[in-house]
Design an enzyme around this catalytic site. Structure first.
Site, PDB file in Angstrom:
ATOM      1  N   CYS A   1      34.641 -12.985   3.569  1.00 18.89           N
ATOM      2  CA  CYS A   1      33.805 -13.539   4.623  1.00 18.89           C
ATOM      3  C   CYS A   1      32.547 -14.096   3.954  1.00 18.89           C
ATOM      4  CB  CYS A   1      33.436 -12.463   5.627  1.00 18.89           C
ATOM      5  SG  CYS A   1      32.442 -11.189   4.876  1.00 18.89           S
TER       6      CYS A   1
ATOM      7  N   CYS B   1      30.083  -8.964  14.006  1.00 18.52           N
ATOM      8  CA  CYS B   1      30.142 -10.256  13.336  1.00 18.52           C
ATOM      9  C   CYS B   1      31.340 -11.054  13.841  1.00 18.52           C
ATOM     10  CB  CYS B   1      30.261  -9.993  11.847  1.00 18.52           C
ATOM     11  SG  CYS B   1      30.757 -11.386  10.919  1.00 18.52           S
TER      12      CYS B   1
ATOM     13  N   GLU C   1      26.768   0.408   5.729  1.00 16.30           N
ATOM     14  CA  GLU C   1      25.984  -0.451   6.632  1.00 16.30           C
ATOM     15  C   GLU C   1      25.284   0.401   7.691  1.00 16.30           C
ATOM     16  OE1 GLU C   1      28.069  -3.746   8.552  1.00 16.30           O
ATOM     17  OE2 GLU C   1      26.550  -3.693  10.126  1.00 16.30           O
TER      18      GLU C   1
ATOM     19  N   SER D   1      36.676  -8.297   2.268  1.00 18.50           N
ATOM     20  CA  SER D   1      36.324  -8.245   0.847  1.00 18.50           C
ATOM     21  C   SER D   1      37.568  -8.357  -0.029  1.00 18.50           C
ATOM     22  CB  SER D   1      35.533  -6.976   0.539  1.00 18.50           C
ATOM     23  OG  SER D   1      36.328  -5.852   0.796  1.00 18.50           O
TER      24      SER D   1
ATOM     25  N   HIS E   1      29.240   5.221   6.823  1.00 22.05           N
ATOM     26  CA  HIS E   1      29.465   3.865   6.290  1.00 22.05           C
ATOM     27  C   HIS E   1      28.133   3.307   5.789  1.00 22.05           C
ATOM     28  CE1 HIS E   1      30.244  -0.457   6.215  1.00 22.05           C
ATOM     29  NE2 HIS E   1      31.527  -0.144   6.135  1.00 22.05           N
TER      30      HIS E   1
ATOM     31  N   THR F   1      28.404  -4.240  12.130  1.00 21.55           N
ATOM     32  CA  THR F   1      28.984  -5.584  12.285  1.00 21.55           C
ATOM     33  C   THR F   1      30.506  -5.596  12.287  1.00 21.55           C
ATOM     34  OG1 THR F   1      28.736  -5.904   9.921  1.00 21.55           O
ATOM     35  CG2 THR F   1      27.028  -6.859  11.324  1.00 21.55           C
TER      36      THR F   1
ATOM     37  N   HIS G   1      36.126  -4.398  -2.175  1.00 17.59           N
ATOM     38  CA  HIS G   1      37.198  -3.405  -2.304  1.00 17.59           C
ATOM     39  C   HIS G   1      38.388  -4.010  -3.023  1.00 17.59           C
ATOM     40  CE1 HIS G   1      35.064  -0.573   0.187  1.00 17.59           C
ATOM     41  NE2 HIS G   1      34.798  -1.555   1.028  1.00 17.59           N
TER      42      HIS G   1
ATOM     43  N   CYS H   1      24.070  -9.229   3.673  1.00 26.03           N
ATOM     44  CA  CYS H   1      24.599 -10.353   4.452  1.00 26.03           C
ATOM     45  C   CYS H   1      23.563 -10.787   5.494  1.00 26.03           C
ATOM     46  CB  CYS H   1      25.888  -9.919   5.141  1.00 26.03           C
ATOM     47  SG  CYS H   1      26.445 -11.134   6.329  1.00 26.03           S
TER      48      CYS H   1
ATOM     49  N   ASN I   1      36.880  -2.493   7.607  1.00 24.68           N
ATOM     50  CA  ASN I   1      37.412  -3.602   8.400  1.00 24.68           C
ATOM     51  C   ASN I   1      38.894  -3.825   8.117  1.00 24.68           C
ATOM     52  OD1 ASN I   1      37.658  -6.350   6.767  1.00 24.68           O
ATOM     53  ND2 ASN I   1      35.954  -5.233   5.910  1.00 24.68           N
TER      54      ASN I   1
HETATM   55  S1  SF4 Z   1      28.503  -9.189   8.766  1.00 28.74           S
HETATM   56 FE1  SF4 Z   1      29.920  -8.199   7.408  1.00 28.74          FE
HETATM   57  S2  SF4 Z   1      31.884  -9.125   7.942  1.00 28.74           S
HETATM   58 FE2  SF4 Z   1      30.328 -10.432   8.826  1.00 28.74          FE
HETATM   59  S3  SF4 Z   1      29.961 -12.018   7.318  1.00 28.74           S
HETATM   60 FE3  SF4 Z   1      28.510 -10.389   6.928  1.00 28.74          FE
HETATM   61  S4  SF4 Z   1      29.454  -9.066   5.427  1.00 28.74           S
HETATM   62 FE4  SF4 Z   1      31.040 -10.334   6.311  1.00 28.74          FE
END
Ligand code: SF4
Length: 590
Positions: A12, A193, A126, A265, A124, A162, A41, A96, A223
């Site tokens: 992504c 996201c 994030e 990823s 996690h 996300t 990953h 991100c 994900n």
């Molecule tokens: S929020 Fe997460 S899934 Fe969405 S673009 Fe950013 S890294 Fe990728």
């Protein structure tokens, strides 16, 4: 067997950005770069990154002294970032932008006294970051049942990790409204996201269309796990694999259709390897007319037969544009020369280009000895034909062959290595595309001349030389565009990896426009009367090649990364179209 690859599969934007940052700064950051937890990953990619000075630390560990921290796409809590800055670590922020947006939402509503309820997976990376931004105002919940356990609240801001499940988020939001609507002010920010959303939605659709689903990506990737869950929930045979080697072929061998999807990823080249493996297995295990035909096409593509036939096409166009008769011997020599050189090039660089396709990689490994024999036999045949034709032809082809073979060989003596940074020509960044284009233009401009015993360097031959050079260069750039992700990871320095995909596309399109302008304007500079000359008109019939290249460069991303044989044939179409332009001109301008 029908194979459907999800369009949304692969890196992504956020992960791609973080990997690009790692590659950009690797080797430059003093003390090396460290990430807290894996950047992506994919073990193979992490191994390559490690060789380039980007190491992965356990998330619970401390950074080593003097190292640079590369923040992953997931982000980190602000307190952690401040601490590492205080300790003197340089920080490259790979968070991100979409995760950053969630950070900003949290900061804004936290400052206004809202309780920040975060839906996400406990532990996690994030989520740890999001909770860090929410501070004492943050509460993590993971299911609709958790809503009942919340304390009484007056101001609620609901946000999400996300990559959270969109349906579950809606259910949780519904529960929150049910319980707090009459007593609290509620703000719902569905910060899932779109990339995740689209990936999940597409996986659901594909799962309905196939008998089996292969989900490619890290076993620890949240994900990717969600995508696998979609597959399992749909009742289809579902396999979550990290590489093609983990596929249980027996379980899917009898399926008529297979879907492939991948986490955010998972590198494109890994998806391609999985695709190539399934295609290879289905073609070798079933022998219908269609699969036999497809198998043959991919063998021809692997053997570089299509591009060598492209050389025959260019040879024909070159003969016509220079006013020589088409000579079968010349066509044979052109075919043999490019076949041997492309095979040699593929054999000597197969380890570095294995990410271009596992089918091709396996083929070259399995047939290595035979292919070396074919290369030797082809070169001997080509030089033998040339020798018995004319001495001039022999010298031309010998020179071109030695130049092609020497490209991969060490030509700088040991004592000069400290002064000259490159030991082989191929080590020179971006040299490959230039040398290939030079080989095309040299051989295919002068081969017709030498065969006709009329060697001349005039405006016409210079124009033709340039034209062939540009087309061959364009062809290489189109392949480099397709392979950019793998090339960057493997450290291959092509023009595209150096200047980046976006800029490269612009440069190529500009190149095409310049060619068009040159074709239209140069004759007028030489005098308007030239428009009436047949020679100028013959070149005008080459203009469709530019339009084709333009369309192909602009839209080639729509041709699945995995359809290598089709991609090869379409790219070589540049050469076939050049011959078609010459053939039409020959018919019309008689
Ligand atoms: S929020 Fe997460 S899934 Fe969405 S673009 Fe950013 S890294 Fe990728």
């Amino acid at each position: 067997m029908k194979i459907i690859v999800a369009k949304t599969a692969g890196f992504c934007m956020g992960v791609k950005r973080a990997v690009d940052l790692a590659l950009e700064h690797s080797g430059k950051a003093p003390g090396g770069i460290q990430t807290l937890g894996p950047l992506i990953h994919n073990k193979q990619t992490l191994e390559v990154l490690k060789q380039r000075g980007v190491t992965t630390l356990d998330e619970t560990k401390q950074l080593e002294n003097q190292t640079t921290l590369l923040v992953r796409a997931h982000g980190i809590p602000p307190s952690m970032q401040e601490r590492y800055s205080r300790e003197g670590h340089a920080i490259i922020d790979g968070t991100c932008p979409k995760v950053k947006t969630v950070h900003k939402v949290i900061e804004r509503f936290r400052a206004q006294g809202y309780t920040i309820i975060i839906t996400g997976d406990e532990g996690h990376a994030e989520v740890i970051g999001l909770l860090g931004y929410a501070g004492d105002n943050g509460i993590l919940i993971q299911s609709a049942d958790d809503v009942a356990k919340l304390p009484d609240l007056k101001k609620i801001c609901l946000v999400s990790q996300t990559t959270f499940d969109r349906l579950l988020f809606d259910t949780i939001a519904g529960e929150i409204h049910k319980r707090f609507d009459s007593t609290a002010e509620i703000i719902v920010k569905k910060t899932i996201c779109a990339a995740t959303d689209q990936r999940q939605a597409e996986t659901e659709i594909i799962a309905q269309q196939v008998e089996a689903l292969i989900v490619v990506g890290g076993k620890n990737s949240a994900n990717t796990q969600r995508l696998a869950k979609i597959g399992f929930d749909s009742g289809r045979i579902t396999q979550h694999v990290e590489t093609e080697e983990e596929i249980n072929w027996d379980a899917i061998a009898n399926c008529k259709s297979i879907g492939i999807t991948a986490g955010a990823s998972t590198p494109t080249w890994m998806i391609k390897r999985v695709h190539d493996y399934i295609e290879f297995m289905s073609q070798t295990h079933r022998r219908g007319i269609k699969s036999t035909l497809l198998h043959l096409i991919s063998i021809f593509a692997n053997l570089n037969v299509f591009v060598s036939l492209g050389a025959v096409a260019v040879y024909y166009a070159s003969c016509y544009l220079q006013g020589f008769d088409f000579n079968v011997m010349g066509a044979t020599i052109a075919f043999l020369y490019f076949l041997s050189m492309y095979l040699w090039n593929s054999l000597t660089s197969i380890e570095k280009t294995q990410h271009h396709g596992i089918g091709r990689y396996r083929f070259y490994h399995a047939q290595k000895k035979r292919l070396y024999i074919i290369v030797t036999a082809t070169i001997c045949l080509m030089l033998g034909f040339s020798f018995f034709y004319t001495t001039q032809l022999f010298y031309l082809m010998l020179f071109a062959t030695l130049a092609g073979l020497a490209y991969h060989m060490s030509i700088v003596p040991g004592f000069l290595r400290t002064v000259v940074p490159y030991s082989t020509l191929k080590d020179i960044p971006t040299s490959r595309e230039l040398f290939i284009a030079l080989a095309w233009s040299t051989v295919l401009t002068f081969l017709p001349q030498v065969l006709a015993k009329s060697f001349t360097i005039d405006i016409l031959s210079i124009a033709l030389f340039t034209w062939i050079f540009i087309l061959a260069y364009l062809r290489s750039l189109i392949f480099d565009l397709r392979d950019i992700e793998g090339d960057r990871i493997m450290g291959r320095e092509t023009l595209i990896t150096i200047i980046g995909e976006k800029r490269a596309r612009k440069v190529i399109l500009l190149m095409i426009w310049l060619c068009l302008a040159t074709l239209l304007v140069v004759p007028s500079l030489l005098g308007l009367s030239i428009y009436k000359s047949t020679k100028a008109l013959e070149f005008f019939f080459q203009i469709p090649v530019l339009f084709y290249a333009f369309v192909f460069v602009k839209w080639n991303t729509k041709i699945g990364q995995n359809r290598s044989a089709l991609f090869n044939i379409l790219t070589d179409g540049i050469f076939y179209l050049m011959a078609a332009g010459a053939a039409i001109a020959e018919l019309m301008l008689k």
